[in-house]
Design an enzyme around this catalytic site. Structure first.
Site, PDB file in Angstrom:
ATOM      1  N   TYR A 157      51.515 -31.855  20.533  1.00 42.84           N
ATOM      2  CA  TYR A 157      51.144 -31.715  19.125  1.00 42.84           C
ATOM      3  C   TYR A 157      51.967 -30.619  18.455  1.00 42.84           C
ATOM      4  CZ  TYR A 157      48.065 -31.231  15.039  1.00 42.84           C
ATOM      5  OH  TYR A 157      47.552 -31.169  13.772  1.00 42.84           O
ATOM      6  N   LYS A 161      54.725 -31.467  15.524  1.00 43.44           N
ATOM      7  CA  LYS A 161      54.507 -30.941  14.177  1.00 43.44           C
ATOM      8  C   LYS A 161      55.639 -30.002  13.755  1.00 43.44           C
ATOM      9  CE  LYS A 161      50.519 -32.839  12.968  1.00 43.44           C
ATOM     10  NZ  LYS A 161      50.376 -33.706  11.783  1.00 43.44           N
TER      11      LYS A 161
END
Length: 253
Positions: A157, A161
């Site tokens: 993640y 991102k």
């Protein structure tokens, strides 16, 4: 909403991950500001329910952002329905596992990177051409405070991102001359169904996560939607290649 605040009047926005949470709030804010929204989501039922609640300015399409043909078809459907495209918001995200690189299955790594980062690439690949044909537009990637400060057990993640933030910068360089602005938007913890799956209720989530934010609370989906609408609008006409932190001060703690 008054005409003075209808900053997106006549615009058409393609929105991934639209069915719930931040995506649904962005769709609602855009239609409130008189934009039309292509509500794209892997769950057609969820996107259709949202579109029905928003009225004729919303159109639902199924879209698997990891699949090139699916993204192209979703964009094409939106174009056939509304006739133009002026904005893109990539909000889709995959379920995240709590794992370090030692524990994270390769398949899960690929899923999170594919949905978050490759999905942004594919959505941009197919949305940019009609935006250019219409004279330009605005692209917004929904990133995260964890693009700036890492958290434990979230390697895929965090990496994906962070990649979104730099993808926006690279695209901004490529397309500024085409009249396309490209930015990312990094929320802190936000009270969405996805977040609240981990906590019994909003009070518990605020008690656990609020102190990590300088403002002492987690965010509301509507606050992220307001920032996204700003970046899509002409009010942000001199902003490109930047990341807007809407994180209650999380990244500066």
């Amino acid at each position: 909403m008054s005409a003075m605040t209808s900053r997106l009047d006549g615009k058409v926005v393609f929105l991934t991950g639209a069915a719930s949470g931040i995506g649904a709030a962005i769709a609602r804010r855009c239609t409130d500001e008189n934009a039309a929204v292509v509500c794209a989501d892997q769950s057609l039922d969820g996107a259709a329910a949202l579109a029905r609640s928003l009225g004729p300015k919303a159109f639902a399409v199924r879209c698997d952002v990891t699949d090139s043909a699916s993204v192209q078809d979703a964009v094409d459907q939106g174009l056939r329905h509304f006739g133009r495209l002026d904005g893109l918001v990539h909000n889709a995200a995959a379920p995240a596992l709590d794992a370090s690189v030692l524990d994270l299955p390769e398949q899960q790594w690929r899923l999170e990177v594919d949905v978050i980062l490759t999905g942004a690439f594919l959505a941009s690949k197919y949305a940019l051409a009609p935006m250019l044909a219409g004279g330009g537009g605005s692209v917004v990637f929904i990133a995260s405070q964890f693009a700036h400060v890492a958290t434990g057990k979230a390697v895929a993640y965090c990496a994906a991102k962070a990649g979104l933030v730099h993808l926006a910068k690279a695209m901004a360089v490529d397309h500024a001359g085409d009249g396309v602005r490209v930015n990312s938007l990094s929320p802190g913890a936000v009270a969405t169904p996805r977040l609240l799956q981990r906590w019994p209720d909003l009070d518990a989530a605020n008690a656990a996560l609020g102190p990590d934010h300088l403002l002492g609370r987690i965010g509301k989906p509507q606050e992220i939607a307001a920032a996204a609408a700003f970046l899509l609008s002409a009010d942000a006409s001199f902003i490109t290649g930047t990341d807007l932190l809407v994180d209650g001060g999380y990244a500066t703690r």
